[in-house]
Scaffold this active site. Structure first.
Site, PDB file in Angstrom:
ATOM      1  N   LYS A 122      12.886 -27.512  12.499  1.00 20.76           N
ATOM      2  CA  LYS A 122      11.467 -27.874  12.439  1.00 20.76           C
ATOM      3  C   LYS A 122      11.339 -29.086  11.537  1.00 20.76           C
ATOM      4  CE  LYS A 122       7.460 -26.332  13.947  1.00 20.76           C
ATOM      5  NZ  LYS A 122       7.168 -25.506  15.128  1.00 20.76           N
ATOM      6  N   ASP A 140       3.914 -29.930  17.657  1.00 21.79           N
ATOM      7  CA  ASP A 140       3.368 -28.777  16.923  1.00 21.79           C
ATOM      8  C   ASP A 140       1.995 -29.233  16.425  1.00 21.79           C
ATOM      9  OD1 ASP A 140       4.351 -25.980  15.800  1.00 21.79           O
ATOM     10  OD2 ASP A 140       3.310 -26.895  14.128  1.00 21.79           O
TER      11      ASP A 140
HETATM   12  P1  NDP Z   1      -3.033 -28.323  17.473  1.00 18.82           P
HETATM   13  O1  NDP Z   1      -2.882 -29.393  16.472  1.00 18.82           O
HETATM   14  O2  NDP Z   1      -3.190 -28.660  18.911  1.00 18.82           O
HETATM   15  O3  NDP Z   1      -4.257 -27.376  17.081  1.00 18.82           O
HETATM   16  C1  NDP Z   1      -4.300 -26.725  15.852  1.00 18.82           C
HETATM   17  C2  NDP Z   1      -5.566 -25.891  15.775  1.00 18.82           C
HETATM   18  O4  NDP Z   1      -5.505 -25.059  14.628  1.00 18.82           O
HETATM   19  C3  NDP Z   1      -6.820 -26.742  15.623  1.00 18.82           C
HETATM   20  O5  NDP Z   1      -7.909 -26.052  16.149  1.00 18.82           O
HETATM   21  C4  NDP Z   1      -6.916 -26.870  14.108  1.00 18.82           C
HETATM   22  O6  NDP Z   1      -8.216 -27.172  13.635  1.00 18.82           O
HETATM   23  C5  NDP Z   1      -6.488 -25.488  13.660  1.00 18.82           C
HETATM   24  N1  NDP Z   1      -5.852 -25.579  12.340  1.00 18.82           N
HETATM   25  C6  NDP Z   1      -4.743 -26.280  12.023  1.00 18.82           C
HETATM   26  N2  NDP Z   1      -4.458 -26.167  10.716  1.00 18.82           N
HETATM   27  C7  NDP Z   1      -5.418 -25.367  10.210  1.00 18.82           C
HETATM   28  C8  NDP Z   1      -5.676 -24.871   8.922  1.00 18.82           C
HETATM   29  N3  NDP Z   1      -4.876 -25.170   7.886  1.00 18.82           N
HETATM   30  N4  NDP Z   1      -6.747 -24.042   8.769  1.00 18.82           N
HETATM   31  C9  NDP Z   1      -7.553 -23.737   9.809  1.00 18.82           C
HETATM   32  N5  NDP Z   1      -7.367 -24.194  11.065  1.00 18.82           N
HETATM   33  C10 NDP Z   1      -6.308 -24.985  11.260  1.00 18.82           C
HETATM   34  O7  NDP Z   1      -1.760 -27.379  17.246  1.00 18.82           O
HETATM   35  P2  NDP Z   1      -1.123 -26.293  18.228  1.00 18.82           P
HETATM   36  O8  NDP Z   1      -2.172 -25.625  19.028  1.00 18.82           O
HETATM   37  O9  NDP Z   1       0.016 -26.923  18.909  1.00 18.82           O
HETATM   38  O10 NDP Z   1      -0.519 -25.254  17.167  1.00 18.82           O
HETATM   39  C11 NDP Z   1      -1.241 -24.121  16.706  1.00 18.82           C
HETATM   40  C12 NDP Z   1      -0.259 -23.078  16.182  1.00 18.82           C
HETATM   41  O11 NDP Z   1       0.643 -22.720  17.241  1.00 18.82           O
HETATM   42  C13 NDP Z   1       0.636 -23.528  15.032  1.00 18.82           C
HETATM   43  O12 NDP Z   1       0.903 -22.421  14.211  1.00 18.82           O
HETATM   44  C14 NDP Z   1       1.922 -23.952  15.738  1.00 18.82           C
HETATM   45  O13 NDP Z   1       3.043 -23.876  14.883  1.00 18.82           O
HETATM   46  C15 NDP Z   1       1.999 -22.886  16.826  1.00 18.82           C
HETATM   47  N6  NDP Z   1       2.826 -23.196  17.984  1.00 18.82           N
HETATM   48  C16 NDP Z   1       2.642 -24.330  18.731  1.00 18.82           C
HETATM   49  C17 NDP Z   1       3.430 -24.560  19.844  1.00 18.82           C
HETATM   50  C18 NDP Z   1       3.214 -25.724  20.733  1.00 18.82           C
HETATM   51  O14 NDP Z   1       3.891 -25.788  21.772  1.00 18.82           O
HETATM   52  N7  NDP Z   1       2.322 -26.640  20.447  1.00 18.82           N
HETATM   53  C19 NDP Z   1       4.523 -23.634  20.205  1.00 18.82           C
HETATM   54  C20 NDP Z   1       4.575 -22.446  19.416  1.00 18.82           C
HETATM   55  C21 NDP Z   1       3.765 -22.257  18.333  1.00 18.82           C
HETATM   56  P3  NDP Z   1      -8.551 -28.669  13.130  1.00 18.82           P
HETATM   57  O15 NDP Z   1      -8.547 -29.501  14.371  1.00 18.82           O
HETATM   58  O16 NDP Z   1      -9.867 -28.563  12.465  1.00 18.82           O
HETATM   59  O17 NDP Z   1      -7.442 -29.046  12.176  1.00 18.82           O
HETATM   60  O1  2IT Z   2       6.792 -23.505  17.212  1.00 24.40           O
HETATM   61  C1  2IT Z   2       7.260 -23.867  18.308  1.00 24.40           C
HETATM   62  O2  2IT Z   2       7.943 -23.106  19.008  1.00 24.40           O
HETATM   63  C2  2IT Z   2       6.932 -25.222  18.789  1.00 24.40           C
HETATM   64  N1  2IT Z   2       6.169 -25.920  18.139  1.00 24.40           N
HETATM   65  C3  2IT Z   2       7.548 -25.737  20.051  1.00 24.40           C
HETATM   66  C4  2IT Z   2       8.955 -26.213  19.826  1.00 24.40           C
HETATM   67  C5  2IT Z   2       9.595 -26.925  20.978  1.00 24.40           C
HETATM   68  O3  2IT Z   2      10.703 -27.417  20.760  1.00 24.40           O
HETATM   69  O4  2IT Z   2       9.035 -26.985  22.076  1.00 24.40           O
END
Ligand code: NDP
Ligand code: 2IT
Length: 451
Positions: A132, A172
């Protein structure tokens, strides 16, 4: 989790050593503790792992990289950020995992995320190690040109540590298709090679269909698998979802398609509660708001005339199904109690470690269905793995082919959790996911001898 007194003693000894070696890294301690609680009893039954000190080796990252990232903003002012890449374990494949751009990131956060990624990737059954990384950069309120310059500066340093057989980053928090495109374009320029070194690429240059949707869809499929096994279904169930980014959007889309009713979404400023349900049309509006206009979720309440709760999280809203999809430790003990009191029967973690340790124990003691992130959100990295496969074959699969594979991978993960977490009628998905994820990596490490 019931531990014997000698197991509890081993756990305490192991954790105090880990805390001493990694002072102040609270998120990393938390992720390792929730893993070790289930693995230490398993080691008792499998002394071979213990003799080879596999758990001690697995909790020490292969390599931690930190570096300076300098760029100039639109006014010509010099900005300085810290970049990170934690290459945690490559026993079963090249390092693989996302990049997070957020001002709150620390080494502890990247170590917890890298650690989790090792076992998540193992559960997918695809050959990927865990890593990561990211940076303290805040993409909010930056111009397109600023985002591009930052991504290029970041890759100028990171490019020497990654590669198609070494380490394959993806998105992410704060890193989506736009940022991956800037980074891939610059990586290609620096290396003069067109390889599949980043995933989540655009469809015109080696990206995969379904990757954008995969994490949210995968979490919805896993929820469906859990309810089906328990003799129920997601049909007409009320869902509370946090976040409104990539994962939240597609968890919502799939739950709506499966006939559930999604009543909340949030961002870091607050949450909206739409009692009529967020339908496909309203969700399309949210996607445009968040992905194109980069607005705030409060605007939804004005547009569709529903309640908005500034500064609050959605867990007190009555529901049967909950999907925390924003960030780590966003659901605490009081939230867990409120969910259970209001009739919540299942929780699937779209975000990484969104539930505090105390809240996890509350779910487990109440014996509701609770599936941790390393199983529930593995769909994203799984389709990243399939993007790597397609890049290697120089072929692209269809949407149907990829969706079928994603569904199969999520069912397989569900099965692994049941196999290793079944206890009478109850399934402890945390225990099942940890043991299944651990075994594959541990067996590879044992086979390599002392490395
Ligand atoms: P995005 O940046 O697309 O969206 C993040 C969302 O979470 C936004 O709504 C944001 O609000 C909110 N957020 C982020 N940080 C905070 C915080 N500190 N407090 C409150 N709200 C927060 O990210 P993703 O949707 O990609 O990721 C969301 C979660 O999913 C993370 O934990 C990530 O690690 C996990 N994840 C993502 C994957 C992926 O493929 N993208 C795969 C697996 C897991 P705001 O816009 O106001 O910051
Ligand atoms: O937390 C996760 O699994 C991710 N942000 C996606 C990682 C990836 O390599 O697609």
């Amino acid at each position: 989790m019931e531990l014997s007194s000698s197991q509890q003693e081993s756990l305490n000894r192991f954790m105090s050593g880990l805390q001493r070696r990694n002072p102040g890294e609270h998120e990393f301690h938390q992720a390792v503790l929730e893993f070790a609680e289930t693995i230490i009893p398993f080691l008792d039954e499998n002394p071979g792992y213990q003799e080879a000190r596999i758990l001690e080796r697995m909790t020490e990252p292969d390599r931690v990289l930190t570096f300076r990232v300098c760029w100039e903003d639109d006014k010509g002012a010099v900005r300085v950020h810290r970049g990170y890449r934690v290459q945690f374990n490559n026993a079963i494949g090249p390092y693989k995992g996302g990049l997070r751009f957020h001002p709150s990131v620390t080494l502890s956060i990247f170590k917890f995320l890298g650690f989790e990624q090792v076992f998540k990737n193992s559960l997918t059954t695809l050959p990927m190690g865990g890593a990561k990384g990211g940076a303290t950069f805040n993409p909010k309120n930056k111009s397109e040109r600023e985002i591009m310059r930052f991504c290029q500066a970041f890759i100028t340093e990171l490019h020497r540590h990654i590669g198609p057989y070494t380490d394959i980053p993806a998105g992410d928090i704060g890193v989506g298709g736009r940022e991956i495109s800037y980074m891939f374009g610059h990586y290609k320029r620096l290396t003069n090679q067109f390889t599949g070194t980043l995933t989540g690429k655009g469809l015109a240059f080696g990206g995969s269909l379904i990757r954008t949707e995969a994490t949210g869809y995968g979490a919805a499929y896993l929820m469906e698998n859990m309810l089906t096994r328990a003799g129920g279904s997601v049909w007409k169930k009320d869902c509370v979802i946090s976040g409104s980014g990539n994962v939240a959007q597609y968890a919502a889309e799939k739950m709506i398609q499966l006939g559930a009713k999604v009543v909340t979404m949030s961002d870091s400023d607050g949450f909206i509660h739409d009692k009529d349900g967020i339908d496909e049309e309203k969700l399309a509006w949210v996607m445009d708001l968040k992905n194109n206009r980069r607005g705030r979720i409060s605007e939804y309440a004005e547009k569709f005339e529903c309640d908005y709760f500034p500064g609050e999280r959605p867990w007190k809203v009555p529901c049967q199904l909950a999907f925390p999809c924003a960030t780590q430790n966003e659901l605490d003990e009081d939230d867990a109690k409120a969910l259970i009191e209001n009739g919540c029967m299942a929780v699937a973690e779209g975000a990484n470690m969104p539930t505090t340790a105390e809240a996890v124990h509350i779910f487990e003691n109440a014996k509701i269905l609770y599936v941790p992130s390393k199983a529930a959100n593995a769909g994203g990295v799984a389709v990243s793995g399939l993007e790597m496969t397609q890049n290697s074959m120089r072929l692209s699969w269809t949407r149907e082919e990829l969706d079928t594979r994603l569904r199969d991978i999520m069912s397989n993960i569900h099965r692994q959790c049941v196999t290793h977490g079944e206890d009478g009628d109850y399934v402890n998905y945390r225990k099942g996911a940890n043991i299944a994820g651990f075994m594959k990596v541990a067996d590879a490490m044992l086979a390599y001898g002392v490395v």
